[in-house]
Design an enzyme around this catalytic site. Structure first.
Site, PDB file in Angstrom:
ATOM      1  N   ASP A  91      20.148  -0.995  19.466  1.00  0.00           N
ATOM      2  CA  ASP A  91      21.402  -0.949  19.128  1.00  0.00           C
ATOM      3  C   ASP A  91      22.003  -0.979  20.609  1.00  0.00           C
ATOM      4  OD1 ASP A  91      23.921  -0.640  18.288  1.00  0.00           O
ATOM      5  OD2 ASP A  91      22.547   0.693  16.142  1.00  0.00           O
ATOM      6  N   ASP A 117      28.724  -4.404  12.575  1.00  0.00           N
ATOM      7  CA  ASP A 117      28.081  -3.412  11.037  1.00  0.00           C
ATOM      8  C   ASP A 117      28.657  -4.216   9.840  1.00  0.00           C
ATOM      9  OD1 ASP A 117      26.636  -2.615  12.701  1.00  0.00           O
ATOM     10  OD2 ASP A 117      26.939  -0.467  12.243  1.00  0.00           O
TER      11      ASP A 117
END
Length: 627
Positions: free
Chosen positions: A197, A284
């Site tokens: 990430d 997301d």
């Protein structure tokens, strides 16, 4: 010596001029960076030759994860038969770590929630956990961050599973520990997959409230939230390349997967496929229809950037929650069908210990899984968009195609399809098989109308005589095209990369459309099929010695009417110049380019503009290879 007859002299002069034309430099303003390489420069597929399939803990549990939940879902993959279909990847996400030990920099696991990781003497290891998954015939994935701190430390501050300890102990990300952590993940613990990430590069800026309130060490942001034009793309790329290099050094034998998660930021479209096996293209996903559409839109026009071993990633499946739960099966099926068509990773984000049959039936739709996993690796091309209906077409092995008709809207819709849109011969009977039911559907010849319920996606296998009887259109084989070089540009405010056109559309190189998603057209002539890309670009095409001839009609796209730049387009085969156009400007009639390519392994399509700062769009109209 007797002088040559005038006709023979004219032929000789013409031939000499032609040879000189081919031998001359492309243009005085040609850029060295666009020189042909004579080879296929895309990274060879190793890991993830087909899109990864499996399960990820995040959408089901966020940081409230533990070993029982993970192993329960892993066992469900086996017991339900999903593993036999290919759902073998079991991925941890955020929440597993306890701290970074300061005596040696070693990461410690939160053994209170992963008890099998407890090692006598106070140490911790995921090897027993990984070995257990491997013993079940599954693969294991782990999560980390490219920066010093993780996403949960900025966004899940009420979680009971945040890293603990001093400022330094809570720095659990890869930064300053790349080699050590990658060796731990792959060399010592034996993981098969890592998701990396990027919150550590975005959320810990000097002066940020989360930094001061929680005692984090500030870090210059390389990703600036809501200001993508400020992304330090080259530095972001360099950090992920460090991870890939460390994986190559530490037991990652080419079969281990690097998942890049910069949410489409940092110009990842341009370099993701050279560094990792998949790269996130959007923020997301959430269990809302609008969020799913945003994620889908971030990959729908990116078919020229995906291929075996390199996949666009619109994020995990959210089937089972919100707008995609068992009370919204139409939406859930659409979500799954779109991910299958776009060759997206199929990672389930649901607590499989209690999955109802209606949801299991969607994940287990074998014909759609086969579309996703087709070995050619072509991502579907968005070939038509009319109102709320989009049409996607994907080339499959064995001369077949997959067709998806997607109604984005909340009202019933109708769409009329033609053979030409399906890239089939005009008079060819079209044979359809419904991939949801497995049953034959009514076929047609020429054109047919289809009705779609709100938010419905119909998916068919298509058979019929191809439009190019003795060859293939380039837009039918996107996985065999590598966008090796193209101009870079600051992304628009929504973070999606690509130039902004007059209608507000964005995109890089496109199949069957311009980068602005306008129809391909040059000099007023429309092309139903072809490739649109900004000039000052080089496309590699994997011909593999299978074809005899390349042909296209080339020109400056009418979407660039305001440009005064000239462009010259050239075709190379294994590094040799085969054909090129005269200088062309906006409004000029397209020019036919034909080149013999017998035995050629790699074609290169090069477009060089006199304007390096603002190159126009070029059209490779009807581009094809024939036998």
């Amino acid at each position: 010596m007797r002088p040559l007859p005038r006709r023979r002299l004219r032929k000789l002069l013409t031939a000499t001029a032609a040879l000189a034309l081919l031998a001359a430099p492309l243009l005085a303003f040609a850029q060295d960076s666009l020189e042909p390489t004579g080879r296929w420069t895309a990274r060879k597929p190793g890991a993830a030759a087909t899109p990864p399939m499996g399960w990820n803990a995040w959408n089901a549990f966020r940081t409230e994860v533990d070993e029982a939940k993970v192993m329960g879902s892993a066992q469900a993959l086996v017991d339900t038969g999903l593993a036999r279909l290919g759902y073998v990847q079991v991925n941890l996400d955020d929440g597993w770590w306890l701290r970074r030990r300061q005596s040696d920099g070693q990461l410690e696991i939160r053994t209170a929630i992963f008890p099998s990781a407890e090692v006598p003497g106070g140490d911790s290891s995921f090897k027993p956990f990984v070995d257990r998954l491997h013993g079940m015939g599954l693969k294991a994935g782990i999560y980390t961050d490219i920066g010093r701190n993780a996403c949960s430390q900025a966004w899940d501050l009420k979680s009971p599973n945040l890293p603990v300890g001093s400022t330094a102990e809570r720095e659990v990300g890869l930064e300053d520990h790349v080699d050590q952590d990658i060796d731990l993940f792959f060399g010592t613990w034996g993981f098969d997959y890592v998701k990396v990430d990027a919150c550590g590069l975005a959320d810990y800026a000097p002066g940020a409230p989360v930094v001061g309130r929680n005692g984090y060490r500030p870090r210059e942001p390389l990703i600036v939230r809501r200001e993508p034009a400020k992304d330090a793309s080259a530095r972001i790329e360099a950090m992920y390349r460090q991870v890939a290099a460390a994986m190559a050094r530490h037991g990652a034998d080419g079969e281990r997967v690097l998942s890049i998660c910069t949410w489409g930021r940092g110009d990842v479209r341009a370099w993701g496929g050279e560094v990792g096996a998949l790269w996130r293209t959007s923020p997301d996903i959430s269990p809302r229809w609008s969020s799913m559409l945003r994620s889908f839109d971030s990959v729908a026009t990116r078919s020229l950037y995906a291929r075996p071993g390199a996949w666009n990633d619109p994020d995990m499946l959210y089937i089972g929650a919100g707008d995609f739960d068992e009370n919204h099966l139409t939406e859930a099926r659409s979500h799954f069908a779109l991910w299958a068509m776009t060759a997206a990773p199929l990672l389930i984000g649901y607590d499989l210990r209690q999955a109802p049959k209606a949801l299991l039936d969607i994940w287990a739709a074998a014909d759609l899984v086969a579309v996703n996993q087709d070995p050619l690796g072509d991502q579907a091309v968005l070939v038509h968009h009319e109102g709320e209906v989009q049409v996607l077409l994907k080339t499959l092995s064995g001369g077949r195609k997959a067709l998806a008709l997607f109604n984005r809207g909340g009202q019933p819709a109708k769409i009329t399809l033609t053979n030409e849109q399906l890239k089939l011969a005009a008079d060819a009977p079209v044979v359809l098989r419904d991939l949801w039911t497995g049953k034959d559907a009514p076929g047609f010849t020429g054109r047919a109308a289809f009705d779609l319920a709100p938010r419905e996606t119909k998916v068919f296998e298509v058979r019929g005589a191809p439009l190019i009887a003795d060859g293939v259109l380039l837009s039918e084989i996107p996985a065999r095209i590598h966008v090796a070089q193209e101009p870079s540009w600051p992304p628009p405010a929504d973070g999606f990369d690509g130039p902004v056109g007059p209608a507000g559309h964005t995109g890089g190189a496109q199949a069957d459309f311009s980068p602005y998603r306008t129809p391909l057209a040059a000099g007023g002539r429309r092309f139903a099929h072809g490739i649109g890309v900004l000039a000052n670009s080089r496309l590699e095409v994997l011909a593999a010695g299978e074809f005899q001839r390349f042909s296209a009609n080339v020109g400056v796209d009418d979407a660039s009417k305001a440009s005064g730049a000239s462009v010259r387009l050239a075709v190379y085969g294994d590094g040799r110049l085969l054909a090129r156009s005269k200088p062309l400007r906006a409004g000029d009639a397209p020019v036919a380019l034909n080149a013999p390519i017998k035995g050629v392994k790699v074609l290169e399509l090069v477009a060089v503009s006199s304007d390096a700062a603002a190159p126009p769009v070029v059209v490779w109209g009807g581009a094809r290879m024939t036998h």
